[in-house]
Design a protein around this motif. Structure first.
Motif, PDB file in Angstrom:
ATOM      1  N   ILE A 133       0.839  -1.207   0.000  1.00 57.76           N
ATOM      2  CA  ILE A 133       0.000   0.000   0.000  1.00 57.76           C
ATOM      3  C   ILE A 133       0.869   1.250   0.000  1.00 57.76           C
ATOM      4  CG2 ILE A 133      -1.642   1.348   1.381  1.00 57.76           C
ATOM      5  CD1 ILE A 133      -2.832  -1.361   2.285  1.00 57.76           C
ATOM      6  N   ILE A 134       1.924   1.236   0.816  1.00 53.46           N
ATOM      7  CA  ILE A 134       2.836   2.378   0.894  1.00 53.46           C
ATOM      8  C   ILE A 134       3.526   2.628  -0.446  1.00 53.46           C
ATOM      9  CG2 ILE A 134       5.029   3.148   1.930  1.00 53.46           C
ATOM     10  CD1 ILE A 134       4.019   1.708   4.525  1.00 53.46           C
ATOM     11  N   LYS A 135       3.820   1.545  -1.161  1.00 49.75           N
ATOM     12  CA  LYS A 135       4.489   1.667  -2.459  1.00 49.75           C
ATOM     13  C   LYS A 135       3.538   2.102  -3.572  1.00 49.75           C
ATOM     14  CE  LYS A 135       8.520  -1.300  -1.905  1.00 49.75           C
ATOM     15  NZ  LYS A 135       9.461  -0.238  -2.353  1.00 49.75           N
ATOM     16  N   GLY A 136       2.258   2.242  -3.247  1.00 45.13           N
ATOM     17  CA  GLY A 136       1.321   2.804  -4.213  1.00 45.13           C
ATOM     18  C   GLY A 136       0.476   1.811  -4.976  1.00 45.13           C
ATOM     19  N   TYR A 137       0.503   0.540  -4.605  1.00 42.78           N
ATOM     20  CA  TYR A 137      -0.372  -0.434  -5.262  1.00 42.78           C
ATOM     21  C   TYR A 137      -1.817  -0.171  -4.855  1.00 42.78           C
ATOM     22  CZ  TYR A 137       3.803  -3.045  -6.633  1.00 42.78           C
ATOM     23  OH  TYR A 137       5.003  -3.413  -7.180  1.00 42.78           O
TER      24      TYR A 137
ATOM     25  N   VAL B 112      -4.992  -4.899  -2.885  1.00 46.25           N
ATOM     26  CA  VAL B 112      -4.010  -5.433  -1.943  1.00 46.25           C
ATOM     27  C   VAL B 112      -4.708  -5.990  -0.702  1.00 46.25           C
ATOM     28  CG1 VAL B 112      -2.099  -4.840  -0.419  1.00 46.25           C
ATOM     29  CG2 VAL B 112      -2.132  -3.958  -2.753  1.00 46.25           C
ATOM     30  N   LEU B 113      -5.641  -5.236  -0.134  1.00 46.63           N
ATOM     31  CA  LEU B 113      -6.351  -5.687   1.064  1.00 46.63           C
ATOM     32  C   LEU B 113      -7.167  -6.945   0.785  1.00 46.63           C
ATOM     33  CD1 LEU B 113      -7.605  -2.274   2.503  1.00 46.63           C
ATOM     34  CD2 LEU B 113      -5.870  -3.754   3.527  1.00 46.63           C
ATOM     35  N   PHE B 114      -7.845  -6.962  -0.353  1.00 46.65           N
ATOM     36  CA  PHE B 114      -8.700  -8.103  -0.696  1.00 46.65           C
ATOM     37  C   PHE B 114      -7.870  -9.369  -0.900  1.00 46.65           C
ATOM     38  CE2 PHE B 114     -10.879 -10.848  -3.768  1.00 46.65           C
ATOM     39  CZ  PHE B 114     -12.101 -11.035  -3.135  1.00 46.65           C
ATOM     40  N   VAL B 115      -6.824  -9.266  -1.708  1.00 47.38           N
ATOM     41  CA  VAL B 115      -5.988 -10.437  -1.994  1.00 47.38           C
ATOM     42  C   VAL B 115      -5.329 -10.957  -0.722  1.00 47.38           C
ATOM     43  CG1 VAL B 115      -3.923 -11.237  -3.205  1.00 47.38           C
ATOM     44  CG2 VAL B 115      -5.591  -9.815  -4.407  1.00 47.38           C
TER      45      VAL B 115
ATOM     46  N   ALA C 142     -11.225  -3.923   3.233  1.00 47.79           N
ATOM     47  CA  ALA C 142     -10.659  -3.988   4.581  1.00 47.79           C
ATOM     48  C   ALA C 142     -11.376  -5.044   5.419  1.00 47.79           C
ATOM     49  CB  ALA C 142     -10.746  -2.632   5.261  1.00 47.79           C
ATOM     50  N   ALA C 143     -12.678  -5.219   5.201  1.00 43.40           N
ATOM     51  CA  ALA C 143     -13.427  -6.249   5.923  1.00 43.40           C
ATOM     52  C   ALA C 143     -12.922  -7.637   5.552  1.00 43.40           C
ATOM     53  CB  ALA C 143     -14.918  -6.133   5.612  1.00 43.40           C
ATOM     54  N   CYS C 144     -12.592  -7.827   4.287  1.00 46.94           N
ATOM     55  CA  CYS C 144     -12.013  -9.090   3.836  1.00 46.94           C
ATOM     56  C   CYS C 144     -10.651  -9.303   4.511  1.00 46.94           C
ATOM     57  CB  CYS C 144     -11.867  -9.080   2.316  1.00 46.94           C
ATOM     58  SG  CYS C 144     -11.097 -10.564   1.637  1.00 46.94           S
TER      59      CYS C 144
END
Length: 418
Positions: A16-20, A25-28, A293-295
């Motif tokens: 997330i910090i790197k900008g993806y 990202v959260l879901f995967v 985020a829930a995932c």
């Protein structure tokens, strides 16, 4: 599995910090943790559930719809111009006042970038023309862009209200005194910084900077009050005040939109399109990240990380206290948004607040306030980049000036709220 979960969480926030893409990202990450934990369906169920969340979706979508209508009709610009004109006549409190003006505008216009654009294009030139250094002028506006923590439309407040089984205004009312006190303290610290650095007066603006002046804009004072009507309705109708009948956030936003249509009389077809474009963007940009985020938090639960984290916090109340405040704060500083960290914390830890001596509202609110303040110190935040461009300065110069005020404000809220 817990060690694997910790590694996945670290990798998630690095990505997330790197900008993806945050939602992806959260879901995967959540699905992978659920798979390792032996319950893959838990992540997808949590993801889907948030899209039909009756406590979150109508609130967030109608707030964004109303905000888009106020922007389309120009009411937001009228409001900010009135405030800017008043403030420019009070030069002895220019920097202090600019921080608080931006803070309060950000409550009515909860998007940090949207508030930065609305306020920055008007207030920064006014500050510069009054002799404030452009770096300090930009920092003053930037420092006010965490006012959204008190907005009923900010994603966290409806989320916390639902977890606590109460209404949004009760959540906001529980921390409003602490947050307002911290905002005032932060504004004072920035003012002192400006005086010490001699950036509060004496700057001579260039032609390019002065060209942004809005002196010729004709103000309609009736239009200027329209953006705050729903907020006034919510405050006066809240359980704490009770001067007017109670209305829900979506109802207040719909009434405010209808009043805007009647008073401004815009092109109704286009204005209606803007409202529903706002609701759609609310679903896409805000509800989408809440669902992802829930995932992610479902994955943390399934892999056993949540239970381990709670056990650690049970052993020390101070760990929970600092984790809720400075965990999201640090992620906010590094990434420019603390939303993912605050949502993950609130989803995984906040429901268990009583286990380590806090209540859901206090702990959950601290996480989102920390995230907002961390973003207000980040040179890569969208609002920082936008404001820096308006002032023609480097975004890092804003962060240098907002660092101390935001850290102190976080400590103030943490020690008074928790």
């Amino acid at each position: 599995m817990v060690l694997t979960g910790i590694l996945l969480v670290i990798v998630t926030f690095i990505a997330i910090i790197k900008g993806y893409e945050t939602r992806l990202v959260l879901f995967v990450s959540g699905i992978i943790m659920c798979f390792i934990g032996g319950n893959t369906i838990a992540g997808s169920d949590a993801f889907i559930k948030e899209f039909t969340n009756a406590g979150l979706v109508p609130t967030i979508c109608t707030v964004l719809g109303f905000s888009y209508v106020m922007d389309y009709t120009g009411c937001s610009k009228h409001m900010v111009t009135v405030i800017t004109n008043v403030l420019s006549k009070l030069k002895f409190i220019l920097i202090f006042g600019s921080v608080l003006v931006t803070f309060f505008v950000n409550i009515a216009l909860p998007s940090a970038a949207g508030c930065a654009a609305a306020v920055g294009t008007l207030l920064i030139p006014a500050l510069i023309s009054a002799g404030v250094n452009p770096k300090m002028a930009a920092a003053a506006v930037f420092l006010g862009t965490w006012g959204s923590v008190m907005s009923p439309g900010l994603m966290f407040n409806p989320q916390i209200a639902q977890m606590a089984g109460t209404d949004v205004m009760t959540v906001i009312g529980s921390f409003s005194v602490q947050v307002l006190s911290a905002a005032v303290i932060a504004a004072i610290i920035l003012t002192i910084t400006a005086i010490v650095k001699k950036e509060n007066t004496g700057f001579v603006s260039t032609e390019k900077q002065a060209s942004l002046s809005t002196d010729t804009f004709k103000i309609n004072y009736l239009h200027a009050i329209l953006p705050v009507i729903p907020l006034v309705m919510l405050i006066t109708g809240s359980k704490q005040i009770g001067l007017t009948p109670y209305v829900s956030v979506p109802t207040a936003m719909l009434i405010g939109t209808a009043i805007g249509f009647i008073v401004v009389r815009p092109n109704l077809k286009e204005a209606t399109k803007r409202f529903f474009r706002g609701t759609g963007d609310g679903m896409c940009d805000i509800v989408g990240i809440i669902a992802a985020a829930a995932c992610f938090t479902a994955g943390m639960k399934t892999i056993g990380l949540t239970d381990s984290l709670i056990d650690v916090m049970k052993n020390s109340q101070h760990i929970a206290q600092f984790a809720s405040a400075f965990g999201p704060f640090i992620i906010g500083v590094i990434s420019g948004t603390g939303n993912a960290a605050a949502l993950a914390f609130n989803g995984a830890v906040t429901p268990h607040a009583a286990d380590f001596g806090y209540n859901i509202i206090s702990l959950g609110s601290m996480a989102q306030i920390g995230a907002g303040l961390g973003r207000t110190m980040s040179p890569v935040a969208g609002s920082a980049i936008l404001i820096a461009k308006i002032a023609n300065v480097n975004p890092l110069e804003l962060s240098k000036r907002t660092a101390l005020p935001t850290i102190i404000a976080t400590l103030v809220v943490m020690f008074t709220l928790l």
